[in-house]
Design a protein around this motif. Sequence first.
Motif, PDB file in Angstrom:
ATOM      1  N   LEU A 185       0.837  -1.194   0.000  1.00  0.00           N
ATOM      2  CA  LEU A 185       0.000   0.000   0.000  1.00  0.00           C
ATOM      3  C   LEU A 185       0.879   1.254   0.000  1.00  0.00           C
ATOM      4  CD1 LEU A 185      -2.606  -1.103   2.698  1.00  0.00           C
ATOM      5  CD2 LEU A 185      -2.883  -1.181   0.216  1.00  0.00           C
ATOM      6  N   LYS A 186       0.329   2.332  -0.541  1.00  0.00           N
ATOM      7  CA  LYS A 186       1.069   3.589  -0.606  1.00  0.00           C
ATOM      8  C   LYS A 186       0.675   4.547   0.513  1.00  0.00           C
ATOM      9  CE  LYS A 186       3.030   2.197  -4.395  1.00  0.00           C
ATOM     10  NZ  LYS A 186       4.434   1.724  -4.372  1.00  0.00           N
ATOM     11  N   ASN A 187      -0.631   4.618   0.783  1.00  0.00           N
ATOM     12  CA  ASN A 187      -1.099   5.549   1.810  1.00  0.00           C
ATOM     13  C   ASN A 187      -2.383   5.025   2.430  1.00  0.00           C
ATOM     14  OD1 ASN A 187      -3.334   6.512   0.035  1.00  0.00           O
ATOM     15  ND2 ASN A 187      -1.596   7.292  -1.168  1.00  0.00           N
ATOM     16  N   SER A 188      -2.808   5.671   3.501  1.00  0.00           N
ATOM     17  CA  SER A 188      -3.975   5.205   4.258  1.00  0.00           C
ATOM     18  C   SER A 188      -5.285   5.435   3.520  1.00  0.00           C
ATOM     19  CB  SER A 188      -4.023   5.895   5.621  1.00  0.00           C
ATOM     20  OG  SER A 188      -4.124   7.296   5.466  1.00  0.00           O
ATOM     21  N   SER A 189      -5.298   6.321   2.527  1.00  0.00           N
ATOM     22  CA  SER A 189      -6.541   6.552   1.790  1.00  0.00           C
ATOM     23  C   SER A 189      -6.979   5.292   1.032  1.00  0.00           C
ATOM     24  CB  SER A 189      -6.375   7.721   0.813  1.00  0.00           C
ATOM     25  OG  SER A 189      -5.369   7.427  -0.143  1.00  0.00           O
ATOM     26  N   GLU A 190      -6.016   4.476   0.616  1.00  0.00           N
ATOM     27  CA  GLU A 190      -6.362   3.199  -0.019  1.00  0.00           C
ATOM     28  C   GLU A 190      -7.119   2.302   0.963  1.00  0.00           C
ATOM     29  OE1 GLU A 190      -3.148   1.462  -2.715  1.00  0.00           O
ATOM     30  OE2 GLU A 190      -1.966   2.860  -1.497  1.00  0.00           O
ATOM     31  N   CYS A 191      -6.707   2.356   2.228  1.00  0.00           N
ATOM     32  CA  CYS A 191      -7.376   1.555   3.257  1.00  0.00           C
ATOM     33  C   CYS A 191      -8.820   2.002   3.445  1.00  0.00           C
ATOM     34  CB  CYS A 191      -6.633   1.679   4.581  1.00  0.00           C
ATOM     35  SG  CYS A 191      -4.914   1.181   4.533  1.00  0.00           S
ATOM     36  N   GLU A 192      -9.048   3.296   3.438  1.00  0.00           N
ATOM     37  CA  GLU A 192     -10.392   3.807   3.673  1.00  0.00           C
ATOM     38  C   GLU A 192     -11.342   3.442   2.532  1.00  0.00           C
ATOM     39  OE1 GLU A 192     -10.754   7.726   5.489  1.00  0.00           O
ATOM     40  OE2 GLU A 192      -8.568   7.849   5.551  1.00  0.00           O
ATOM     41  N   ILE A 193     -10.836   3.480   1.308  1.00  0.00           N
ATOM     42  CA  ILE A 193     -11.656   3.084   0.155  1.00  0.00           C
ATOM     43  C   ILE A 193     -12.046   1.617   0.274  1.00  0.00           C
ATOM     44  CG2 ILE A 193     -11.643   2.732  -2.346  1.00  0.00           C
ATOM     45  CD1 ILE A 193      -9.769   5.180  -2.523  1.00  0.00           C
ATOM     46  N   PHE A 194     -11.073   0.790   0.642  1.00  0.00           N
ATOM     47  CA  PHE A 194     -11.338  -0.644   0.793  1.00  0.00           C
ATOM     48  C   PHE A 194     -12.299  -0.906   1.952  1.00  0.00           C
ATOM     49  CE2 PHE A 194     -10.023  -4.749   2.753  1.00  0.00           C
ATOM     50  CZ  PHE A 194     -10.500  -5.584   1.752  1.00  0.00           C
ATOM     51  N   ALA A 195     -12.136  -0.193   3.058  1.00  0.00           N
ATOM     52  CA  ALA A 195     -13.010  -0.381   4.217  1.00  0.00           C
ATOM     53  C   ALA A 195     -14.451  -0.037   3.876  1.00  0.00           C
ATOM     54  CB  ALA A 195     -12.523   0.470   5.378  1.00  0.00           C
ATOM     55  N   GLN A 196     -14.650   0.998   3.083  1.00  0.00           N
ATOM     56  CA  GLN A 196     -16.006   1.374   2.694  1.00  0.00           C
ATOM     57  C   GLN A 196     -16.648   0.293   1.829  1.00  0.00           C
ATOM     58  OE1 GLN A 196     -17.795   4.200   3.833  1.00  0.00           O
ATOM     59  NE2 GLN A 196     -19.351   2.828   2.977  1.00  0.00           N
ATOM     60  N   ARG A 197     -15.847  -0.330   0.966  1.00  0.00           N
ATOM     61  CA  ARG A 197     -16.374  -1.428   0.155  1.00  0.00           C
ATOM     62  C   ARG A 197     -16.773  -2.607   1.037  1.00  0.00           C
ATOM     63  NH1 ARG A 197     -11.936  -0.810  -3.552  1.00  0.00           N
ATOM     64  NH2 ARG A 197     -11.187  -2.888  -2.910  1.00  0.00           N
ATOM     65  N   LEU A 198     -15.974  -2.867   2.062  1.00  0.00           N
ATOM     66  CA  LEU A 198     -16.302  -3.949   2.992  1.00  0.00           C
ATOM     67  C   LEU A 198     -17.625  -3.674   3.702  1.00  0.00           C
ATOM     68  CD1 LEU A 198     -12.868  -4.745   4.703  1.00  0.00           C
ATOM     69  CD2 LEU A 198     -14.201  -6.297   3.256  1.00  0.00           C
ATOM     70  N   LEU A 199     -17.809  -2.473   4.184  1.00  0.00           N
ATOM     71  CA  LEU A 199     -19.041  -2.118   4.880  1.00  0.00           C
ATOM     72  C   LEU A 199     -20.260  -2.333   3.983  1.00  0.00           C
ATOM     73  CD1 LEU A 199     -17.945   1.194   6.671  1.00  0.00           C
ATOM     74  CD2 LEU A 199     -18.326  -1.026   7.745  1.00  0.00           C
ATOM     75  N   THR A 200     -20.136  -1.893   2.733  1.00  0.00           N
ATOM     76  CA  THR A 200     -21.250  -2.018   1.788  1.00  0.00           C
ATOM     77  C   THR A 200     -21.567  -3.481   1.501  1.00  0.00           C
ATOM     78  OG1 THR A 200     -20.642   0.089   0.762  1.00  0.00           O
ATOM     79  CG2 THR A 200     -22.068  -1.389  -0.508  1.00  0.00           C
ATOM     80  N   SER A 201     -20.517  -4.293   1.317  1.00  0.00           N
ATOM     81  CA  SER A 201     -20.714  -5.706   0.982  1.00  0.00           C
ATOM     82  C   SER A 201     -21.311  -6.489   2.143  1.00  0.00           C
ATOM     83  CB  SER A 201     -19.370  -6.326   0.584  1.00  0.00           C
ATOM     84  OG  SER A 201     -19.473  -7.721   0.436  1.00  0.00           O
ATOM     85  N   ILE A 202     -20.796  -6.265   3.343  1.00  0.00           N
ATOM     86  CA  ILE A 202     -21.213  -7.082   4.488  1.00  0.00           C
ATOM     87  C   ILE A 202     -22.635  -6.775   4.937  1.00  0.00           C
ATOM     88  CG2 ILE A 202     -20.741  -7.458   6.957  1.00  0.00           C
ATOM     89  CD1 ILE A 202     -17.761  -7.316   6.265  1.00  0.00           C
ATOM     90  N   GLN A 203     -23.087  -5.542   4.767  1.00  0.00           N
ATOM     91  CA  GLN A 203     -24.415  -5.209   5.281  1.00  0.00           C
ATOM     92  C   GLN A 203     -25.552  -5.610   4.335  1.00  0.00           C
ATOM     93  OE1 GLN A 203     -24.783  -1.014   5.930  1.00  0.00           O
ATOM     94  NE2 GLN A 203     -24.282  -0.465   3.819  1.00  0.00           N
ATOM     95  N   LEU A 204     -25.225  -6.221   3.188  1.00  0.00           N
ATOM     96  CA  LEU A 204     -26.278  -6.734   2.327  1.00  0.00           C
ATOM     97  C   LEU A 204     -27.026  -7.852   3.054  1.00  0.00           C
ATOM     98  CD1 LEU A 204     -24.374  -6.915  -1.087  1.00  0.00           C
ATOM     99  CD2 LEU A 204     -26.113  -5.233  -0.405  1.00  0.00           C
ATOM    100  N   PRO A 205     -28.336  -7.944   2.906  1.00  0.00           N
ATOM    101  CA  PRO A 205     -29.119  -8.955   3.647  1.00  0.00           C
ATOM    102  C   PRO A 205     -28.656 -10.377   3.337  1.00  0.00           C
ATOM    103  CG  PRO A 205     -30.562  -7.314   2.661  1.00  0.00           C
ATOM    104  CD  PRO A 205     -29.196  -7.061   2.095  1.00  0.00           C
ATOM    105  N   ILE A 206     -28.736 -11.231   4.345  1.00  0.00           N
ATOM    106  CA  ILE A 206     -28.437 -12.659   4.212  1.00  0.00           C
ATOM    107  C   ILE A 206     -29.706 -13.420   4.569  1.00  0.00           C
ATOM    108  CG2 ILE A 206     -27.065 -14.587   5.090  1.00  0.00           C
ATOM    109  CD1 ILE A 206     -24.849 -12.580   5.725  1.00  0.00           C
TER     110      ILE A 206
END
Length: 269
Positions: A185-206
């Motif tokens: 990784l180059k900087n922490s902003s990459e982490c934040e983009i990835f974390a937001q994708r995780l939040l969106t994916s995980i909260q989809l109904p199961i």
Amino acid sequence: RTILEQLKESQWLLILNFLIMMIIFIVLVGLILYLLILKRITFFAIKAQIIRKSNDISMRMPVTGHDELDELATAINELLHELHNTQDRLMHDALYDSLTGLGNRTLLMDRIRYAQAVQCRDPSKKFAIFLMDLDDFKNINDLYGHPAGDYIIRRIANRIKAGIRETDTAVRFGGDEFIIIQTDLKNSSECEIFAQRLLTSIQLPIVWQEKPLQVSVSIGIFFNNSLKTNQNPEDFIRDADIAMYKSKQEGKNSYSVFHINLREKITSR
């Protein structure tokens, strides 16, 4: 002596010579067979010593025909194959979680140390640790039972696996906790983009037994900027956990990036 006596003596000499020749022939044939068999047995013994010393059970005994020694070699190869499969299963069980197929704590510590070593060699290749804790997961177990909880854990694990890169490592850290290690990784902003994708994916109904269940997650991120070599993997995980705790305090279903002030707030309490 009479001619009859001479003939009898000649017959006995012929028979004796024939027997001697047969004995010599049998001894020679037996010696040749013995040497051939002994040579192969010696070869098998040397091969077995090589396998034992190298601890490489992927090696195999040569099978060149269909005699008894080849049957023995085939039996040994089958045994080595079973041992190899058993070794692979034990290695997998030692590094991976049985419920989700994700890595476990042992694999986690190894990958963090490796990521730390890579960054020390090349400071441009930074790494980050994402510690995720499912929000209010106990309620699912209480309302729907542990089979539902296990099903949710497996589905969340599959979503995590689907969302990471091949160079990333995902592990199940505890009952409802997961950790992802991202490298290069180059900087922490990459982490934040990835974390937001995780939040969106995980909260989809199961869907569980025709009931849609929604699960959210709180994420703590530790982005390593330090080149210190004396830090332990446990220190990085602790800091990611501190950041995750901040996400919980701020309403859950969110992410927080660790900074030193967070640790100071925790220790000052």
